[in-house]
Write a protein that holds these residues in place. Structure first.
Motif, short mmCIF file in Angstrom:
data_model
loop_
_atom_site.label_atom_id
_atom_site.label_comp_id
_atom_site.label_asym_id
_atom_site.label_seq_id
_atom_site.Cartn_x
_atom_site.Cartn_y
_atom_site.Cartn_z
N ARG A 68 -30.26 11.14 -2.71
CA ARG A 68 -29.68 11.91 -3.82
C ARG A 68 -28.26 11.41 -4.12
NH1 ARG A 68 -31.61 16.68 -7.04
NH2 ARG A 68 -29.76 17.11 -8.24
N HIS A 365 -32.45 20.78 -4.89
CA HIS A 365 -33.48 19.82 -5.31
C HIS A 365 -33.70 19.84 -6.82
CE1 HIS A 365 -34.62 18.43 -1.40
NE2 HIS A 365 -34.77 19.66 -0.95
N CYS A 367 -34.09 19.06 -10.54
CA CYS A 367 -34.46 17.75 -11.10
C CYS A 367 -33.23 16.89 -11.39
CB CYS A 367 -35.26 17.95 -12.37
SG CYS A 367 -35.77 16.40 -13.11
C1 HEM Z 1 -40.79 16.95 -18.15
C2 HEM Z 1 -39.87 16.39 -17.42
C3 HEM Z 1 -39.56 16.81 -16.01
C4 HEM Z 1 -39.83 17.97 -15.37
C5 HEM Z 1 -40.52 19.21 -15.92
C6 HEM Z 1 -39.33 17.84 -14.02
C7 HEM Z 1 -39.39 18.84 -13.07
C8 HEM Z 1 -38.83 18.76 -11.81
C9 HEM Z 1 -38.82 19.84 -10.85
C10 HEM Z 1 -39.43 21.22 -11.06
C11 HEM Z 1 -38.18 19.39 -9.75
C12 HEM Z 1 -37.89 20.19 -8.47
C13 HEM Z 1 -38.92 19.94 -7.41
C14 HEM Z 1 -38.63 20.74 -6.16
O1 HEM Z 1 -37.75 21.62 -6.16
O2 HEM Z 1 -39.30 20.49 -5.13
C15 HEM Z 1 -37.83 18.01 -9.99
C16 HEM Z 1 -37.20 17.21 -9.08
C17 HEM Z 1 -36.99 15.88 -9.31
N1 HEM Z 1 -37.14 15.20 -10.51
FE1 HEM Z 1 -37.84 15.91 -12.23
N2 HEM Z 1 -38.78 16.60 -13.86
C18 HEM Z 1 -38.90 15.94 -15.06
C19 HEM Z 1 -38.46 14.68 -15.36
C20 HEM Z 1 -37.89 13.82 -14.47
C21 HEM Z 1 -37.43 12.50 -14.76
C22 HEM Z 1 -37.46 11.84 -16.13
C23 HEM Z 1 -36.95 11.98 -13.58
C24 HEM Z 1 -36.33 10.64 -13.29
C25 HEM Z 1 -35.69 9.88 -14.13
C26 HEM Z 1 -37.13 12.99 -12.55
C27 HEM Z 1 -36.79 12.86 -11.23
C28 HEM Z 1 -36.83 13.88 -10.29
C29 HEM Z 1 -36.46 13.69 -8.90
C30 HEM Z 1 -36.07 12.39 -8.25
C31 HEM Z 1 -36.55 14.95 -8.27
C32 HEM Z 1 -36.24 15.29 -6.82
C33 HEM Z 1 -34.80 15.74 -6.74
C34 HEM Z 1 -34.36 16.18 -5.35
O3 HEM Z 1 -35.18 16.65 -4.56
O4 HEM Z 1 -33.18 16.04 -5.04
N3 HEM Z 1 -37.68 14.10 -13.13
N4 HEM Z 1 -38.22 17.66 -11.26
#
Ligand code: HEM
Length: 419
Positions: A68, A365, A367
């Motif tokens: 991160r 965590h 996004c």
């Molecule tokens: C419709 C678009 C998106 C939605 C609805 C979404 C939703 C989410 C959600 C709900 C989480 C939290 C998961 C958890 O708490 O376990 C998350 C984490 C994450 N998302 Fe997204 N996401 C989207 C787009 C993206 C994009 C475009 C990227 C990268 C460029 C991305 C990268 C990540 C990463 C790496 C995590 C983990 C973060 C962490 O644990 O520190 N997401 N996302």
């Protein structure tokens, strides 16, 4: 039903392993934010994802923390917006390919086209264009295989990996392909001493807290995780737009009006973003009804209470934005697609609670790619509609197909007319 009684914690009896379902915004806040240290990404329900994402940003503990910290600087709002011109250029390049479909009148499969646009954009802008078009053309279908195969494991998390499920072999082949493309690039990148800021460069330059070099495996896991999260979620979310527009001619009319005024006949450019206010509301409402990350699991480290329910140490809890976003106690007409809920002039929380709207999760965590998504979604929608008027030519039910993310059950086929 009153807000206090809405979204009570439910115990789901799956026979093999019980799990609690938390939907009330207070409980979402409790799990993801206030007591995040007690609810970890572990346990039966996280197992299929943890196997897929390895030691990356999609894990927990020290590997997650370093990932991160390393990726954060290239995903801040400011940095992402500095890439807006590049992103618009990559999207416009991809849209050129659609002109041929518009000329012939042949229907296009929305998901396949969006998959090409999004993969091309993410590779070009955030992977520093290091993956060649030929390799990208292999990775995109390979990733589709991963998504389909993982759906089984996601729905049957308690099944030991030794028990084969459909798609296992295809999954292994797809993962091998990612390794064949990513490892040589990582090794090559290690020798470069440059200031470039893309996922490859920042990950290869990272160091463990004790100063040691990070392993190739850690870099590879993170590249795979960023490819996966950076493409699948965006593709799934934007595929829902077309059936929703079909059902809502007045929303479509206002959207076209905005695009005509702000972008004209295209191509879309970075400076158009600030004028795309109604487009932004549509994207927010789209994610309310169809949040790509529709459910995510946590495991309680120590026993705790959630509302009037005791969660014992080791038990799993599911958080579901999909259900929270549909609670009648927080949302008026929750099943209706109404982008005006997000009209900034209304002020306040559209769901009457800060954690009633959590498409990107919350807490540590939350996004990391949300600015990428927001900008990319607006540019893609505006880019497409400035050049084409799509009409659906298939019936699409509004019931999602359940997997790791939400996708429509049927293929969304569109006929494009040039504006
Ligand atoms: C419709 C678009 C998106 C939605 C609805 C979404 C939703 C989410 C959600 C709900 C989480 C939290 C998961 C958890 O708490 O376990 C998350 C984490 C994450 N998302 Fe997204 N996401 C989207 C787009 C993206 C994009 C475009 C990227 C990268 C460029 C991305 C990268 C990540 C990463 C790496 C995590 C983990 C973060 C962490 O644990 O520190 N997401 N996302």
């Amino acid at each position: 039903m009153g807000r206090a009684a809405a979204g009570r914690v439910a115990r789901l009896d799956f026979g093999v392993a019980d799990v609690y379902l938390a939907t009330h915004p207070d409980h979402v806040q409790h799990i993801l934010l206030d007591n995040a240290a007690n609810f970890l990404r572990e346990g039966t329900y996280w197992r299929p994802l943890s196997r897929l994402f390895g030691r990356s940003i999609m894990s927990e503990g020290s590997d997650w923390k370093l990932s991160r910290k390393t990726l954060q600087p290239v995903l801040t709002r400011r940095y992402v917006h500095s890439m807006a011109d590049q992103m618009a250029a990559a999207i416009n390049e991809s849209l050129d390919g659609l002109a041929e479909h518009a000329r012939t009148g042949r229907p296009v499969a929305a998901m396949a086209e969006l998959s090409d646009i999004v993969s091309h954009t993410v590779i070009r802008v955030f992977f520093g264009n290091k993956i060649t078009p030929a390799d990208a053309a292999r990775l995109t279908p390979a990733f589709e295989t991963v998504v389909k195969a993982i759906a089984f494991r996601f729905l049957l998390p308690f099944l030991p990996f030794s028990v084969p499920v459909p798609g296992d072999r295809a999954l292994r082949r797809a993962i091998r392909l990612f390794d064949e493309v990513l490892y040589p690039l990582i090794r090559e990148q290690r020798w470069r001493d440059d200031e470039v800021r893309d996922f490859f460069s920042v990950l290869c330059r990272a160091h463990e807290p004790d100063g040691a070099e990070v392993s190739d495996r850690w870099v590879r896991d993170n590249l795979f995780a960023m490819f996966a999260t950076g493409t699948e979620t965006t593709i799934g979310a934007l595929t829902w737009l077309w059936p929703l527009l079909d059902d809502h001619p007045e929303v479509t009319r206002r959207l076209y009006e905005e695009i005509d005024t702000v972008v004209g006949s295209g191509p879309v450019r970075a400076e158009h973003l600030s004028g795309l206010t109604y487009t932004r509301q549509i994207v927010q409402e789209l994610l309310r009804l169809y949040p790509a990350g529709w459910v995510f699991p946590r495991r309680a480290v120590e026993s705790t209470t959630l509302g009037d329910v005791t969660i014992k140490a080791g038990e799993s809890v599911l958080v579901s934005p999909f259900l929270t976003h549909r609670l009648e106690a927080f949302w008026e007409r929750p099943l209706e697609f109404d982008p005006d809920r997000f009209d900034p002039a209304l002020g306040g929380e559209p769901g009457h609670h800060r954690y009633a709207y959590v498409p990107f999760g919350a807490g540590p965590h939350k996004c990391i790619g949300l600015h990428v998504f927001n900008m990319e979604a607006e540019l893609i929608i505006a880019g497409i509609l400035a050049r084409f008027r799509p009409t659906s030519c298939t019936a699409v039910s509004r019931i999602p197909r359940v997997g790791a993310t939400l996708r429509p059950k049927e293929s969304v086929e569109l006929v494009l007319t040039t504006v």
